[in-house]
Scaffold this active site. Structure first.
Site, PDB file in Angstrom:
ATOM      1  N   LYS A  42       9.046   1.211   0.770  1.00  0.00           N
ATOM      2  CA  LYS A  42       8.688   2.484   1.627  1.00  0.00           C
ATOM      3  C   LYS A  42       8.480   2.073   3.128  1.00  0.00           C
ATOM      4  O   LYS A  42       8.350   0.601   3.518  1.00  0.00           O
ATOM      5  CB  LYS A  42       7.465   2.979   1.113  1.00  0.00           C
ATOM      6  CG  LYS A  42       6.183   2.002   1.114  1.00  0.00           C
ATOM      7  CD  LYS A  42       4.710   2.671   0.704  1.00  0.00           C
ATOM      8  CE  LYS A  42       3.749   1.503   0.722  1.00  0.00           C
ATOM      9  NZ  LYS A  42       3.219   1.251   2.150  1.00  0.00           N
ATOM     10  N   LYS A  51      -0.519  -1.050  -0.258  1.00  0.00           N
ATOM     11  CA  LYS A  51       0.221  -1.641   0.992  1.00  0.00           C
ATOM     12  C   LYS A  51       0.005  -0.844   2.183  1.00  0.00           C
ATOM     13  O   LYS A  51      -0.330   0.346   2.254  1.00  0.00           O
ATOM     14  CB  LYS A  51       1.623  -1.908   0.758  1.00  0.00           C
ATOM     15  CG  LYS A  51       1.940  -2.776  -0.376  1.00  0.00           C
ATOM     16  CD  LYS A  51       1.708  -4.097  -0.100  1.00  0.00           C
ATOM     17  CE  LYS A  51       2.261  -4.967  -1.144  1.00  0.00           C
ATOM     18  NZ  LYS A  51       1.351  -5.013  -2.163  1.00  0.00           N
ATOM     19  N   ASP A  52       0.237  -1.309   3.469  1.00  0.00           N
ATOM     20  CA  ASP A  52      -0.069  -0.847   4.728  1.00  0.00           C
ATOM     21  C   ASP A  52       0.895   0.351   4.949  1.00  0.00           C
ATOM     22  O   ASP A  52       1.953   0.350   4.362  1.00  0.00           O
ATOM     23  CB  ASP A  52       0.011  -1.688   5.721  1.00  0.00           C
ATOM     24  CG  ASP A  52      -0.836  -2.860   5.701  1.00  0.00           C
ATOM     25  OD1 ASP A  52      -0.423  -3.856   4.929  1.00  0.00           O
ATOM     26  OD2 ASP A  52      -1.679  -3.137   6.579  1.00  0.00           O
ATOM     27  N   LYS A  53       0.434   1.502   5.641  1.00  0.00           N
ATOM     28  CA  LYS A  53       1.154   2.540   6.129  1.00  0.00           C
ATOM     29  C   LYS A  53       2.039   2.284   6.861  1.00  0.00           C
ATOM     30  O   LYS A  53       3.185   2.502   6.843  1.00  0.00           O
ATOM     31  CB  LYS A  53       0.183   3.668   6.216  1.00  0.00           C
ATOM     32  CG  LYS A  53       1.038   5.111   6.517  1.00  0.00           C
ATOM     33  CD  LYS A  53       0.181   6.245   7.227  1.00  0.00           C
ATOM     34  CE  LYS A  53       0.895   7.455   7.301  1.00  0.00           C
ATOM     35  NZ  LYS A  53       1.975   7.357   8.619  1.00  0.00           N
TER      36      LYS A  53
END
Length: 385
Positions: free
Chosen positions: A60, A89-91
Site C-alpha cells: 500500500k 503499518k504507517d500511513k
C-alpha cells in the site's frame, strides 16, 4: 505524550531534517515469521494449503492498514472482519505486509485494481494471520534538509553501542489527536464519562475542519442527539457512540461498548505505553540502563514492565504510580472487565540490525514491535534531553 522530553542515550547533536515528506521517503517491508522479506514490488508465493483462509501480501501507498483493508473489503463486497494481519503499518509510507482473508478466493484478490493498493501474491492457508506473527520490519528512510551528515551519524551510532531506547512511537498515542493514552488513563480510573468525552470532544490536533468544529460544538452544547447531525460521516465510531448517548445520555459505559473491543484495548495499552516511556526515559536520564529489581533478562536483553494488574512494581515504578495517583490494580477495570490488562514485558532497548546511512538515506531492520521513529530520534534530534 511529549516526545521532546524523552531522554536520549547519545549526547551528540543529531543531523536535523525531516522524514515522511512523501510516502516514498518511508519504505517499510515486513519480515515474515520464517524470515522472508516481503520486498516492495516483488511477487511472493507460498504453496497452497488445505483450509478456509487465503493469505496475501498487501502493498500500500499512503493508506493506513485499516483503511486499505476497508477499501479491499468494499471492492470485494465483504465485511472487513474477514481480514486479519500481524501489525499496523504507517500511513505516509510505502509498505508491505502479510494479511489473511476468510472464505476468499485468491483469484479475486489478485484481480483487484485499486489506487495505491497492490496484491503481491496470494495462496490458500489453513489458518489466519495473527497479531505479532512477524519477525520484524526492514526500513528505508529518506531524510530531507538535514543539517549534518555521515560523520555525525557515525558518532551517534558508536555512542548507542548497537542499541536505542525502545520507546513506543507516536503512532501508539494516536495519528493526529495524540490522546489515546489520556482516554486509557480515564478508563483505568473508572471515569467512563471522561473517557467518552475525551474521545468525542478532544479536538487538539484534529486536522479535518468539519470534525474539529463538530467536536468543539459538542463540548460546548453537550447535546448528543443534535451532535449526530454535525459529525462527519467518516467518524463512524464517534457516530455510533452518539446514537447510544442520544437514547441514554448517562450510559457512558454503553457508549464505549459501541466501539470495537480492539479500539478500547488500544486506549488501555496506550496508557501502559505512556508509563513505559516515562520509566525508560527517567532511568536513561539517571544513567541507570542496567537490569533493575524485578526485571527479566532474555538472551541478554533487559525486559521492562508493561504495568498491569498482575505487576509487582519495583521502587521506580511505585514512585511513578504514586506521582500519577494510580495503582497497578487499577488495570483490572471493574466497569469494563473485558478490557482489563494483566500487564506484560517489553525490551527496554532494541538493536537496529544492518544499519547504514548514506546520501540522506537510513537503512536498518528492527524486531517486531519496535518503532523506526524511536530509533531515528537519536540521529535526528538536534537538541537532546
Amino acid at each position: 505524550m511529549d516526545f521532546s522530553a524523552l531522554s536520549h542515550i547519545s549526547k551528540t547533536p543529531g543531523i536535523g531534517g525531516s522524514i515522511k515528506n512523501s510516502p516514498e521517503d518511508f519504505i517499510v517491508e515486513e519480515i515474515g515469521g520464517d524470515g522472508m522479506v516481503f520486498e516492495i514490488d516483488m511477487r511472493i508465493e507460498y504453496p497452497d494449503e488445505d483450509g478456509d483462509f487465503t493469505r496475501f501480501i498487501l502493498q500500500k501507498r499512503d493508506w493506513t492498514t485499516e483503511g486499505a483493508i476497508r477499501r479491499i473489503a468494499k471492492a470485494l463486497g465483504v465485511g472487513k472482519k474477514r481480514f486479519s494481519y500481524a501489525g499496523n503499518k504507517d500511513k505516509t509510507a510505502v509498505t508491505t505486509q502479510l494479511v489473511s482473508a476468510f472464505g476468499m478466493e485468491k483469484e479475486k484478490l489478485l484481480g483487484l485494481d485499486l489506487k495505491d493498493i497492490r496484491i503481491n501474491g496470494a495462496w490458500k492457508a489453513g489458518d489466519k494471520v495473527r497479531l505479532g506473527e512477524l519477525q520484524g520490519n526492514r526500513f528505508t528512510i529518506t531524510v530531507r534538509d538535514a543539517e549534518g551528515g555521515a560523520d555525525a551519524v557515525s558518532a551517534i551510532y558508536e555512542e548507542l553501542g548497537g542499541r536505542f531506547p525502545n520507546y513506543f512511537g507516536g503512532q501508539r498515542f494516536g495519528t493526529t489527536r495524540k490522546n489515546t493514552h489520556i482516554i486509557g488513563e480515564y478508563l483505568i480510573r473508572g471515569r467512563t464519562d471522561k473517557a467518552v468525552l475525551e474521545y468525542l470532544c478532544g479536538s487538539g490536533g484534529e486536522l479535518h475542519e468539519g470534525a474539529r468544529d463538530a467536536r468543539e460544538r459538542l463540548k460546548e452544547a453537550m447535546d448528543f442527539s443534535a451532535a449526530l447531525d454535525g459529525f462527519p460521516k467518516h467518524l463512524r465510531l464517534e457516530r455510533s457512540m452518539l446514537v447510544r448517548l442520544g437514547k441514554n445520555p448517562n450510559d457512558y459505559a454503553g457508549a464505549l461498548r459501541a466501539l470495537p473491543r480492539g479500539t478500547l484495548l488500544m486506549f488501555v495499552h496506550a496508557f501502559q505505553a505512556y508509563l513505559f516511556n516515562r520509566l525508560l526515559s527517567d532511568r536513561i536520564a539517571e544513567g541507570q540502563i542496567v537490569q533493575e529489581e524485578g526485571e527479566r533478562a532474555s538472551d541478554g536483553i533487559i525486559l521492562g514492565k508493561l504495568i498491569g494488574y498482575e505487576t509487582e512494581p519495583n521502587d521506580r515504578e511505585k514512585a511513578l504510580l504514586e506521582e500519577l495517583d494510580v495503582r497497578a490494580g487499577d488495570f483490572r477495570i471493574r466497569s469494563m472487565p473485558e478490557i482489563s490488562s494483566k500487564g506484560g514485558h517489553r525490551a527496554l532497548f532494541a538493536p537496529p540490525e544492518g544499519f547504514s546511512f548514506g546520501e540522506g538515506v537510513f537503512r536498518f531492520t528492527l524486531p517486531a514491535g519496535s518503532y523506526a521513529t524511536s530509533a531515528l530520534r537519536e540521529f535526528l534530534d538536534v537538541k537532546k534531553a
